[in-house]
Write a protein that holds these residues in place. Sequence first.
Motif, PDB file in Angstrom:
ATOM      1  N   TYR A 237       0.988  -1.261   0.102  1.00 57.92           N
ATOM      2  CA  TYR A 237      -0.144   0.053  -0.197  1.00 57.92           C
ATOM      3  C   TYR A 237       0.849   1.226   0.100  1.00 57.92           C
ATOM      4  O   TYR A 237       0.640   2.237  -0.740  1.00 57.92           O
ATOM      5  CB  TYR A 237      -0.994   0.062   1.155  1.00 57.92           C
ATOM      6  N   ALA A 238       1.890   1.230   0.931  1.00 62.18           N
ATOM      7  CA  ALA A 238       2.860   2.510   1.097  1.00 62.18           C
ATOM      8  C   ALA A 238       3.336   2.789  -0.496  1.00 62.18           C
ATOM      9  O   ALA A 238       3.685   4.076  -0.839  1.00 62.18           O
ATOM     10  CB  ALA A 238       3.988   2.258   2.016  1.00 62.18           C
ATOM     11  N   VAL A 241       1.391   4.859  -2.604  1.00 67.69           N
ATOM     12  CA  VAL A 241       1.317   6.228  -2.311  1.00 67.69           C
ATOM     13  C   VAL A 241       2.467   7.041  -2.403  1.00 67.69           C
ATOM     14  O   VAL A 241       2.449   8.066  -2.867  1.00 67.69           O
ATOM     15  CB  VAL A 241       0.686   6.456  -0.926  1.00 67.69           C
ATOM     16  N   ALA A 242       3.611   6.343  -1.987  1.00 67.98           N
ATOM     17  CA  ALA A 242       4.906   6.972  -1.936  1.00 67.98           C
ATOM     18  C   ALA A 242       6.093   5.993  -2.225  1.00 67.98           C
ATOM     19  O   ALA A 242       6.806   5.821  -1.665  1.00 67.98           O
ATOM     20  CB  ALA A 242       5.098   7.661  -0.588  1.00 67.98           C
ATOM     21  N   LEU A 252       7.773   3.153   8.432  1.00 69.22           N
ATOM     22  CA  LEU A 252       6.239   3.136   8.845  1.00 69.22           C
ATOM     23  C   LEU A 252       5.940   1.815   9.921  1.00 69.22           C
ATOM     24  O   LEU A 252       5.386   2.117  10.682  1.00 69.22           O
ATOM     25  CB  LEU A 252       5.363   2.816   7.470  1.00 69.22           C
ATOM     26  N   ALA A 294      -7.289   6.210   4.519  1.00 68.44           N
ATOM     27  CA  ALA A 294      -6.341   5.533   3.720  1.00 68.44           C
ATOM     28  C   ALA A 294      -6.783   5.018   2.337  1.00 68.44           C
ATOM     29  O   ALA A 294      -5.978   5.295   1.365  1.00 68.44           O
ATOM     30  CB  ALA A 294      -5.978   4.085   4.461  1.00 68.44           C
ATOM     31  N   LEU A 297      -6.770   8.229   0.389  1.00 64.24           N
ATOM     32  CA  LEU A 297      -5.608   8.876  -0.062  1.00 64.24           C
ATOM     33  C   LEU A 297      -4.892   7.920  -1.057  1.00 64.24           C
ATOM     34  O   LEU A 297      -4.363   8.735  -2.312  1.00 64.24           O
ATOM     35  CB  LEU A 297      -4.580   8.420   1.191  1.00 64.24           C
ATOM     36  N   VAL A 298      -5.125   6.691  -1.271  1.00 65.52           N
ATOM     37  CA  VAL A 298      -4.457   5.837  -2.418  1.00 65.52           C
ATOM     38  C   VAL A 298      -4.978   6.127  -3.554  1.00 65.52           C
ATOM     39  O   VAL A 298      -4.524   5.998  -4.746  1.00 65.52           O
ATOM     40  CB  VAL A 298      -4.626   4.383  -2.171  1.00 65.52           C
ATOM     41  N   HIS A 303       0.763  12.035  -3.762  1.00 64.96           N
ATOM     42  CA  HIS A 303       2.002  11.282  -3.467  1.00 64.96           C
ATOM     43  C   HIS A 303       2.760  11.963  -2.301  1.00 64.96           C
ATOM     44  O   HIS A 303       3.841  12.726  -2.757  1.00 64.96           O
ATOM     45  CB  HIS A 303       2.863  10.913  -4.644  1.00 64.96           C
ATOM     46  N   THR A 305       4.757  11.458   1.338  1.00 61.84           N
ATOM     47  CA  THR A 305       5.364  10.705   2.392  1.00 61.84           C
ATOM     48  C   THR A 305       4.742  11.258   3.888  1.00 61.84           C
ATOM     49  O   THR A 305       4.306  10.291   4.720  1.00 61.84           O
ATOM     50  CB  THR A 305       6.841  10.545   2.583  1.00 61.84           C
ATOM     51  N   LEU A 308       1.083  10.434   4.398  1.00 61.57           N
ATOM     52  CA  LEU A 308       1.083   8.882   4.103  1.00 61.57           C
ATOM     53  C   LEU A 308       1.234   8.672   5.905  1.00 61.57           C
ATOM     54  O   LEU A 308       0.756   7.836   6.550  1.00 61.57           O
ATOM     55  CB  LEU A 308       1.761   8.111   3.586  1.00 61.57           C
ATOM     56  N   ILE A 312      -1.158   6.917   8.567  1.00 63.27           N
ATOM     57  CA  ILE A 312      -0.773   5.441   9.049  1.00 63.27           C
ATOM     58  C   ILE A 312      -0.807   5.715  10.612  1.00 63.27           C
ATOM     59  O   ILE A 312      -0.978   4.700  11.476  1.00 63.27           O
ATOM     60  CB  ILE A 312       0.616   5.259   8.543  1.00 63.27           C
TER      61      ILE A 312
END
Length: 412
Positions: A237-238, A241-242, A252, A294, A297-298, A303, A305, A308, A312
């Motif tokens: 997932y991360a 996003v980034a 994370l 979340a 966001l995706v 994008h 960090t 994100l 999280i």
Amino acid sequence: MTTARSTAGSSRLPGWLYVLFLTLLATATDEFIIAGVLPRIAGDLGVSVSAAGQLVTVFAVVYALGAPTLAVVCERFARRTVTAAGLALFVVANVAAALAPGYWWLLAARVVAALCAAVVTAAAFATAAAGAPKDAQGRYLGVVTAGMTAALFTGVPVGSWLGGAFGWRATFWLIAAVGALATVGVLATAPAVPGGEPAPLRRRLAPLREAAVLRVVAVTFLAASGGLMFYTYLGAYAAEVASDSYGLLSFLLFLVGAAGLAGALLAGRATDAWGPRRGLRLVLGGHALMLATAAALVFSGVHSTAVLAVVIGCWAVFAWGLNPPVQGSVLAAAGPEAGMTASALNISGLYLGTGVAGALGGAVVGTAGVRYVPVAATALLLCSFALALLPARSTGRIKRSAAAAAPRAAVK
């Protein structure tokens, strides 16, 4: 002899509570720590990495199935006796794992360790609840829960470091040493919480027939399935996003551990302030909201960090804040006589949810893509939240039994 409620009226937590923190840190770490040394175990014992991975799976499955079964057997014994004896056998199992000459010996040792961890965890939660002042049960449960949460971000790193420096067997020696220390601490400091009255098996199995208890277990199962699904695929997932952030996953994972630890302690205080049912609704509602954030966001195309990390971190506070209010809720539904059995049943729901999370998340990733993991997780959390909103109803079977045994069930 330590008196369980001697700290009533004082904001200072008793030493035995930190011993229970250490106890659950040891038992929970035993599940996670092996993940960091699987390749070394596979190479040393001459098995595939996938076969070595079953050492983790077997531990979780045996833990989930063994918790309610053993709790029924141990319910009538004093909690300190159950905790200390379970820890002692847990130490022996980890020593056997450290000395294992082959794969099947190690697998057998993991089975025994999982059974011991299951009964010790249930007894620890029951002790914390019974030993807490009337208005501080959530806070006490939060401290014990924090032990399990701390294992989340200590197990794999410590296991990987020890495995690299001293070999994979050193990981089990470490767990055995911590378990031995906790055993001594329990014997020296744990409060005298008696077990339930001797009773027929039918009465001991009452939590399995109590609608209020089973509903809380279902809430736990759904929340664990959704929350752990997202955690399992956090790295993928991360990256959506980034993806260009160096060392993002390690950061994370540390953030989840730190925020989760804070969440467990904050949820304990919220449970004391608003009661376990309202506290549970707050945690589940916040968890669902953050998973929905979340998901948004995706799909947003942002994008960042920093964004994100905020999402999280906030998610982890709610995700790992589940245990204090949910344990308080299941103990309230069951009553003192069946508290250990009900707590164990709830822990079983948590571990079964964890198992479902990986499989269901894998199906989502395979069919729709990783972007839809938080969407599916949100749906599960909304179901859990809706179930928690239902008015409390109880057939009263357990509570009538508890009332009959009230003189014995009181903390000495």
